[in-house]
Design a protein around this motif. Structure first.
Motif, mmCIF file in Angstrom:
data_model
loop_
_atom_site.group_PDB
_atom_site.id
_atom_site.type_symbol
_atom_site.label_atom_id
_atom_site.label_comp_id
_atom_site.label_asym_id
_atom_site.label_seq_id
_atom_site.Cartn_x
_atom_site.Cartn_y
_atom_site.Cartn_z
ATOM 1 N N LYS A 10 3.050 -9.394 -7.983
ATOM 2 C CA LYS A 10 1.893 -8.553 -8.260
ATOM 3 C C LYS A 10 2.341 -7.095 -8.122
ATOM 4 O O LYS A 10 2.624 -6.621 -7.018
ATOM 5 C CB LYS A 10 0.761 -8.878 -7.284
ATOM 6 C CG LYS A 10 -0.552 -8.160 -7.566
ATOM 7 C CD LYS A 10 -1.638 -8.665 -6.643
ATOM 8 C CE LYS A 10 -2.925 -7.865 -6.785
ATOM 9 N NZ LYS A 10 -3.457 -7.890 -8.155
ATOM 10 N N TYR A 21 0.212 -15.258 2.828
ATOM 11 C CA TYR A 21 0.858 -15.590 1.563
ATOM 12 C C TYR A 21 1.229 -17.074 1.527
ATOM 13 O O TYR A 21 1.722 -17.626 2.514
ATOM 14 C CB TYR A 21 2.148 -14.781 1.376
ATOM 15 C CG TYR A 21 1.974 -13.297 1.428
ATOM 16 C CD1 TYR A 21 1.674 -12.570 0.285
ATOM 17 C CD2 TYR A 21 2.131 -12.603 2.629
ATOM 18 C CE1 TYR A 21 1.527 -11.186 0.329
ATOM 19 C CE2 TYR A 21 1.976 -11.219 2.682
ATOM 20 C CZ TYR A 21 1.677 -10.521 1.532
ATOM 21 O OH TYR A 21 1.527 -9.162 1.587
ATOM 22 N N GLN A 126 8.057 -18.027 -5.613
ATOM 23 C CA GLN A 126 6.698 -17.818 -6.096
ATOM 24 C C GLN A 126 5.801 -17.499 -4.918
ATOM 25 O O GLN A 126 5.986 -18.061 -3.831
ATOM 26 C CB GLN A 126 6.197 -19.066 -6.827
ATOM 27 C CG GLN A 126 4.874 -18.899 -7.561
ATOM 28 C CD GLN A 126 3.670 -19.214 -6.714
ATOM 29 O OE1 GLN A 126 3.766 -19.930 -5.729
ATOM 30 N NE2 GLN A 126 2.514 -18.675 -7.093
ATOM 31 N N ASP A 127 4.860 -16.594 -5.100
ATOM 32 C CA ASP A 127 3.914 -16.317 -4.021
ATOM 33 C C ASP A 127 2.498 -16.246 -4.557
ATOM 34 O O ASP A 127 2.276 -15.885 -5.708
ATOM 35 C CB ASP A 127 4.261 -15.018 -3.290
ATOM 36 C CG ASP A 127 3.892 -13.776 -4.097
ATOM 37 O OD1 ASP A 127 2.718 -13.392 -4.071
ATOM 38 O OD2 ASP A 127 4.793 -13.204 -4.748
ATOM 39 N N THR A 128 1.536 -16.617 -3.714
ATOM 40 C CA THR A 128 0.115 -16.439 -3.978
ATOM 41 C C THR A 128 -0.467 -15.657 -2.812
ATOM 42 O O THR A 128 -0.272 -16.031 -1.649
ATOM 43 C CB THR A 128 -0.615 -17.786 -4.107
ATOM 44 O OG1 THR A 128 -0.022 -18.541 -5.169
ATOM 45 C CG2 THR A 128 -2.091 -17.575 -4.401
ATOM 46 N N GLN A 135 -9.530 -19.643 0.299
ATOM 47 C CA GLN A 135 -8.197 -19.829 -0.269
ATOM 48 C C GLN A 135 -7.227 -20.458 0.726
ATOM 49 O O GLN A 135 -6.437 -21.330 0.365
ATOM 50 C CB GLN A 135 -7.639 -18.485 -0.747
ATOM 51 C CG GLN A 135 -8.147 -18.035 -2.093
ATOM 52 C CD GLN A 135 -7.406 -16.809 -2.592
ATOM 53 O OE1 GLN A 135 -7.383 -15.767 -1.926
ATOM 54 N NE2 GLN A 135 -6.796 -16.904 -3.757
ATOM 55 N N MET A 139 -5.271 -23.941 0.189
ATOM 56 C CA MET A 139 -3.815 -24.016 0.147
ATOM 57 C C MET A 139 -3.276 -24.959 1.225
ATOM 58 O O MET A 139 -2.297 -25.682 0.993
ATOM 59 C CB MET A 139 -3.208 -22.627 0.302
ATOM 60 C CG MET A 139 -3.260 -21.795 -0.960
ATOM 61 S SD MET A 139 -2.358 -22.571 -2.330
ATOM 62 C CE MET A 139 -2.476 -21.269 -3.568
ATOM 63 N N ARG A 280 -2.030 -11.931 -16.278
ATOM 64 C CA ARG A 280 -3.471 -12.150 -16.202
ATOM 65 C C ARG A 280 -4.136 -11.530 -17.433
ATOM 66 O O ARG A 280 -3.924 -10.362 -17.736
ATOM 67 C CB ARG A 280 -4.037 -11.532 -14.927
ATOM 68 C CG ARG A 280 -3.601 -12.252 -13.660
ATOM 69 C CD ARG A 280 -4.177 -11.555 -12.432
ATOM 70 N NE ARG A 280 -3.831 -12.246 -11.215
ATOM 71 C CZ ARG A 280 -4.571 -13.207 -10.650
ATOM 72 N NH1 ARG A 280 -5.716 -13.564 -11.221
ATOM 73 N NH2 ARG A 280 -4.194 -13.780 -9.539
#
Length: 305
Positions: A10, A21, A126-128, A135, A139, A280
């Protein structure tokens, strides 16, 4: 080859700040070096290899090396690793430095054991960013459910295989799920205006679910809130559904949440008319019209014997 979705960051986010994260790293070439799935569908679990045990130990050591960081959940899978990191205090270095140190340490120990300059991890991670209510719980549940999901995929590989050339209504789609739903003799489009009043929405939902109970397959791009509500109701009632998506499927794609179980049960088909993208995007009016047009044409296709 490096998967772009594994390197996506991001761009307007400061990865040194306090936040939670979800991170994922994959074994090079997705080799099952970290363990093996045992127990089948009844009691799936990952039995860790020596390398998997070492990786878990390296992960659990992170807070001892990085003050102000705690670990909330983690799961070693045969060919990848998931971990949730809570950065409780602002850091001098970004999240990537923490993940990079974990990868470097575990790779060093792996090479010492293998007695060769072997690679353990694929490049990147990969990160969210978990910013919104619910959330973290979602997760955690996802990580805990990973062994079961892998067992389901192995039991029904044909339902989770990406097919890139499904033909329907004169167009070529990428697809995941039960493509025989396209052959159903009765299909009903779910198209609900954003301005529909509650009583009309309730009536439409009752009508469409009743049709599905009697053998119809519902078809929708699930754009408006009403369309999404009816799709959720169909999934909860174990009714068949064809969903048309704006975004395509990346390699190693797994259907999310309730889509996964519906896919495993053969009740879902996901169709994507356009290629996958990692950025996005908001749906344009033209895309909405096109997706609804696809839904109309699929629902009207005649497969009566």
């Amino acid at each position: 080859m490096i998967n772009n979705h594994m390197l996506k960051r991001k761009l307007d986010w400061d990865y040194r700040q306090r936040c939670i994260y979800m991170t994922t790293v994959t074994v090079e070439k997705r080799r099952p070096l970290l363990g093996q799935l045992t127990g089948g569908l009844g009691n799936p679990t990952v039995e860790l290899s020596d390398v998997g045990i070492m990786v878990a130990q390296c992960w659990q050591e992170i807070p001892t090396h990085v003050p102000g960081v705690s670990l909330l959940e983690w799961q070693v899978m045969p060919d990848h690793f998931h971990g949730i990191i809570f950065v409780q205090a602002p850091q001098e270095k970004p999240l990537g430095a923490i993940v990079g140190a974990f990868k470097a340490h575990s790779t060093s120990l792996y090479r010492a054991g293998a007695r060769q300059e072997a690679h353990l991890w694929s490049p990147g991670y990969q990160d969210t960013i978990l910013l919104h209510r619910g959330q973290l719980a979602n997760m955690r549940a996802y990580i805990q459910d990973n062994p079961r999901r892998l067992a389901v995929k192995r039991a029904h590989p044909e339902l989770f295989r990406i097919i890139r050339n499904i033909s329907a209504c004169g167009h070529i789609f990428a697809a995941i799920g039960n493509h025989f739903l396209l052959d159903a003799p009765v299909k009903r489009q779910v198209q609900i205006s954003r301005s529909v009043p509650p009583d009309a929405l309730a009536a439409a939902e009752a009508d469409l679910l009743a049709a599905a109970l009697h053998g119809a397959v519902l078809v929708s791009p699930c754009i408006s809130p009403g369309e999404k509500q009816i799709a959720r109701a169909a999934l909860q009632a174990a009714l068949p559904l064809i969903v048309i998506l704006e975004n395509g499927f990346p390699p190693l794609y797994k259907p999310p949440k309730s889509y996964f179980d519906a896919c495993a049960a053969g009740r879902l088909l996901m169709l994507a008319p356009w290629p996958h993208h990692t950025d996005r995007r908001s749906l344009t009016r033209e895309q909405c019209l096109a997706l609804n047009r696809f839904a109309t044409q699929i629902a009207q296709e005649d497969h009566t014997p």
